[in-house]
Design an enzyme around this catalytic site. Structure first.
Site, PDB file in Angstrom:
ATOM      1  CG  HIS A 446      -2.255   0.675   0.937  1.00 56.83           C
ATOM      2  ND1 HIS A 446      -2.476   1.436  -0.179  1.00 56.83           N
ATOM      3  CD2 HIS A 446      -3.419   0.707   1.648  1.00 56.83           C
ATOM      4  CE1 HIS A 446      -3.712   1.900  -0.168  1.00 56.83           C
ATOM      5  NE2 HIS A 446      -4.307   1.479   0.928  1.00 56.83           N
ATOM      6  CG  ASP A 450      -4.074   3.700  -6.149  1.00 50.92           C
ATOM      7  OD1 ASP A 450      -4.958   3.082  -6.760  1.00 50.92           O
ATOM      8  OD2 ASP A 450      -3.205   4.400  -6.727  1.00 50.92           O
TER       9      ASP A 450
END
Length: 476
Positions: A446, A450
């Protein structure tokens, strides 16, 4: 009379001395059963310590898994001595000398260290050496002389076993691209080069021989798939309850898992799940399976999953990238080296299929067959287990539908595939039909990926598998 060397044609061996004083000519008379001149240093072989050389990849210690020889056995150059296992791969150690094994320095499951003696070999000092040479004083050939070969003015890195394999197949090492450390030529490089030239499928070792599946007329009818899954398999070995705690060191692939998963804890994981309708892909695979069997290759669903992932990575290269330790630079990988998690007796291993972006579905199936055969035999090389850029884990072969896969650093994404289930679904007209459903669970880094990017990649991968004919438009 002064002589420096006396040679005989039958029973008198080479001797060397600065001076041999005057003697009667009758002293030179001998029979085949008599020896008037002998030196203990020559009649007895020279014992050398064969040390465990540097395997590469920073490996300093290995576990001895199997000895192919015992004390008193005769060995020749390139003969297999033992199989060792590091936390990265299994490696077969071959002899650099002709001689007799006098001592094994380790037992099975002992830890052997790089640079330390592995076995003692008594070499035949007079075999294959010119008479003018002093056999005892001749130093053994160094490791560099064995692993380097001068070809067309430049130095090529290759082990004796690789050079022998190239010589047997009339392959010039200068024409082979090495994929090992410092462009070292590996066995896999020779086999891949040979396969491209002849179309042949060659295993790395006799243990990993790929056997074509039997024809349908010879095959024994198997139990129905769903029934076989409901029946638990019996335990292959009896369970012994000693009543005592047992402590064992963490070694081999388990040790590698500890290192990798500890590093993975530093990555913030993002999860995403979806379901795929594989009804059309199931039909397509059933049509292609007989064609693959004629070529001696087992065609599973995984080659389709891998190729679809590669097509998706072309559109979303951020998923085929790596992030440096300081989180300052992102490296986009040119090659799609897609790893496949395998459950073996040695533990979890993740070999990868190299350059999927230029491979056909059949090419991927051939490579998977090779990796699975070598993995089952514990013969996977370091190059098979390193260099991965993206990973798929097929947990569905064991059971389960969803998972939370852990990223393998330095990769940034991984997918876990569930089992294929026959479930009711609705079509566009609102009618219920029988569908082949598989669930997929993605994990992504992450820090650079995204949720929207992961979802779009998953949707593209899903569309290729639900409409396999659409893959033809993007295949290269």
């Amino acid at each position: 009379v002064c002589i420096h060397r006396v040679r005989s044609c039958s029973s008198i061996r080479f001797i060397k001395s600065k001076y041999l004083c005057v003697f009667d000519k009758s002293a030179l008379k001998f029979s085949h059963q008599q020896r008037l001149f002998r030196t203990s240093a020559v009649s007895c072989g020279q014992i050398v310590q064969f040390k465990l050389s540097d395997i590469g990849e920073g490996i300093t210690e290995v576990t001895v898994k199997e000895w192919y020889i015992k004390e008193g056995d005769s060995v020749s150059q390139f003969d297999s001595i033992c199989e060792v296992q590091s936390d990265k791969a299994s490696v077969t150690i071959t002899s650099r000398y002709d001689g007799v094994i006098r001592k094994l320095h380790y037992s099975i499951d002992d830890i052997a260290f790089v640079g330390k003696p592995l076995v003692d070999i008594e070499i035949d000092a007079s075999k294959g050496v010119a008479p003018e040479e002093d056999v005892v004083e001749t130093p053994p050939m160094s490791h560099e002389e064995h692993t380097h070969q001068e070809i067309k003015g430049h130095k090529t890195l290759a082990t004796p076993a690789v050079r022998r394999l190239a010589m047997e197949n009339n392959i010039k090492l200068s024409e082979v691209v090495g994929t090992g450390k410092d462009n070292r030529i590996l066995k896999e490089d020779i086999l891949n080069y040979l396969a491209k030239q002849t179309g042949a499928i060659l295993p790395l070792s006799p243990k990993a021989e790929i056997v074509p599946p039997p024809r349908k007329t010879e095959a024994v009818p198997a139990a129905p798939r769903d029934k076989a899954r409901k029946i638990p398999l019996p335990v292959s070995r009896p369970i012994a309850f000693s009543g005592k705690d047992k402590t064992e060191p963490v070694t081999g692939f388990q040790k590698a898992m500890v290192k990798t998963m500890s590093a993975a804890l530093k990555i913030p994981h993002f999860g995403y799940c979806d379901e795929i309708d594989l009804t059309q892909l199931v039909q397509l695979r059933e049509e292609l399976k007989p064609l693959a069997e004629i070529r001696g290759v087992k065609l599973s669903f995984m080659p389709f999953f891998i190729k679809a992932a590669s097509l998706g990575l072309l559109q979303y290269p951020i998923l085929n990238a790596s992030l440096d330790e300081n989180c300052q630079n992102v490296t986009y990988k040119a090659s799609h080296n897609i790893g496949v998690a395998m459950d073996t007796e040695q533990g979890l291993i993740v070999p990868n299929v190299k350059n999927v972006q230029v491979c056909s579905v059949f090419d991927i199936a051939v490579e998977l067959n090779r990796l699975q055969s070598l993995g089952s035999a514990g013969q996977l090389g370091t190059s098979d287990l390193t260099g991965g850029t993206f990973t798929l884990s097929n947990i569905g072969t064991i059971g389960g539908t969803y998972a939370k896969p852990v990223i393998l650093p330095p990769e940034v994404a991984i997918g876990a595939l569930g089992k294929i289930q026959v479930l009711p679904r609705f079509n566009g007209k609102g009618e219920v039909f029988k569908a082949q459903i598989m669930n997929v669970s993605w994990s992504a880094d992450h820090r650079i990926i995204d949720g929207a990017t992961m979802a779009r990649f998953s949707n593209l991968w899903k569309s290729y598998l639900e409409n396999p004919a659409s893959m033809l438009l993007d295949l290269k």
